[in-house]
Enzyme design. Structure first.
Site, PDB file in Angstrom:
ATOM      1  N   ARG A  53       0.846  -1.265   0.075  1.00  0.00           N
ATOM      2  CA  ARG A  53       0.064   0.201   0.082  1.00  0.00           C
ATOM      3  C   ARG A  53       0.901   1.182   0.153  1.00  0.00           C
ATOM      4  O   ARG A  53       0.609   2.192   0.676  1.00  0.00           O
ATOM      5  CB  ARG A  53      -0.944  -0.195   1.124  1.00  0.00           C
ATOM      6  CG  ARG A  53      -1.830  -1.088   1.180  1.00  0.00           C
ATOM      7  CD  ARG A  53      -2.890  -1.064   2.130  1.00  0.00           C
ATOM      8  NE  ARG A  53      -4.019  -2.335   2.222  1.00  0.00           N
ATOM      9  CZ  ARG A  53      -4.871  -2.144   3.274  1.00  0.00           C
ATOM     10  NH1 ARG A  53      -4.816  -1.378   4.218  1.00  0.00           N
ATOM     11  NH2 ARG A  53      -5.611  -3.391   3.149  1.00  0.00           N
ATOM     12  N   CYS A  54       1.837   1.135  -0.737  1.00  0.00           N
ATOM     13  CA  CYS A  54       2.875   2.369  -0.906  1.00  0.00           C
ATOM     14  C   CYS A  54       2.915   2.910  -2.177  1.00  0.00           C
ATOM     15  O   CYS A  54       2.407   2.336  -3.073  1.00  0.00           O
ATOM     16  CB  CYS A  54       4.342   1.717  -0.538  1.00  0.00           C
ATOM     17  SG  CYS A  54       5.673   2.858  -0.671  1.00  0.00           S
ATOM     18  N   GLY A  55       3.310   4.188  -2.172  1.00  0.00           N
ATOM     19  CA  GLY A  55       3.392   4.972  -3.470  1.00  0.00           C
ATOM     20  C   GLY A  55       4.287   4.365  -4.549  1.00  0.00           C
ATOM     21  O   GLY A  55       4.352   4.238  -5.773  1.00  0.00           O
ATOM     22  N   THR A  57       4.519   0.871  -4.912  1.00  0.00           N
ATOM     23  CA  THR A  57       4.034  -0.522  -4.915  1.00  0.00           C
ATOM     24  C   THR A  57       4.116  -0.926  -6.363  1.00  0.00           C
ATOM     25  O   THR A  57       4.336  -2.006  -6.642  1.00  0.00           O
ATOM     26  CB  THR A  57       2.867  -0.625  -4.325  1.00  0.00           C
ATOM     27  OG1 THR A  57       2.731  -0.613  -3.031  1.00  0.00           O
ATOM     28  CG2 THR A  57       2.029  -2.140  -4.591  1.00  0.00           C
TER      29      THR A  57
END
Length: 202
Positions: A53-55, A57
């Site tokens: 759920r990361c930028g 990803t």
């Protein structure tokens, strides 16, 4: 006397780390089975701590493309999900693996969730950070500048520490087990690919 003892203990710790090699470490895979990194002797490795759920990803797409392109030449990508940065890798390893295969069709090995910093950090990451510390973000890059400002607000000396700074930090390992290079999350995949090619052809 106490100071001398502490100094000796620190020296022993450094010598122990330097005496180790990447193939001494054992890790748990996504099915809870122990895997020795000696299984990857002779391969070029890219070791990465990830989050779902990361930028960053979407880098799973780039990593999988690299894997498909160079796996037959000896590249292995070892994926270690980590929830330490913004709690962006929630859920069990089974849920994470299902997400990654459904959304990015990853084929490279995915291992159990770990911590990469702090008192509970995986020994593998203690070793990797000792071999290649943090060399800074590219401050000409918009994301690099943002990361620098964000982390400096929390710790003015963050850049003087070898800690992993965020998700999708990567370490390149040569065929003979040397830690060649560390990449920060915003480093260009084309630069990483060039370094991988060089190691594959060495």
């Amino acid at each position: 006397m106490k100071r001398m003892i502490l100094s000796l203990m620190a020296m022993v710790g450094v010598l122990t780390l330097s005496a180790q090699e990447i193939y001494d470490f054992k890790v748990m895979n996504d099915e809870g089975q122990e895997v020795s990194l000696s299984d990857y002797k002779g391969k070029v490795l890219l070791i990465v701590n990830t989050a779902t759920r990361c930028g960053f990803t979407p880098q799973y797409n780039e990593l999988e493309a690299l894997y498909k392109k160079y796996r037959s030449e000896g590249l292995e990508i070892l994926d270690f999900p980590c929830n330490q940065f913004g709690e962006q890798a929630p859920g069990t390893i089974q849920e994470i693996h299902q997400f990654c295969t459904a959304n990015f069709d990853i084929q490279f090995p995915q291992f159990d969730k770990i911590e990469v910093n702090g008192e509970n950090e995986a020994p593998l990451y203690t070793y990797l950070k000792a071999q290649k510390g943090f060399c800074g973000f590219d401050l000409n890059d918009k994301t690099g500048k943002f990361m620098d400002e964000m982390l400096r607000k929390k710790d003015a000396d963050y850049d003087k520490k070898s800690d992993i700074k965020w998700n999708f930090t990567k370490f390149l390992i040569s065929r003979d087990g040397r830690v060649i290079k560390r990449y920060e999350p915003m480093d260009k995949i084309t630069d990483i690919e060039a370094d991988i090619c060089k190691e594959l052809n060495t």
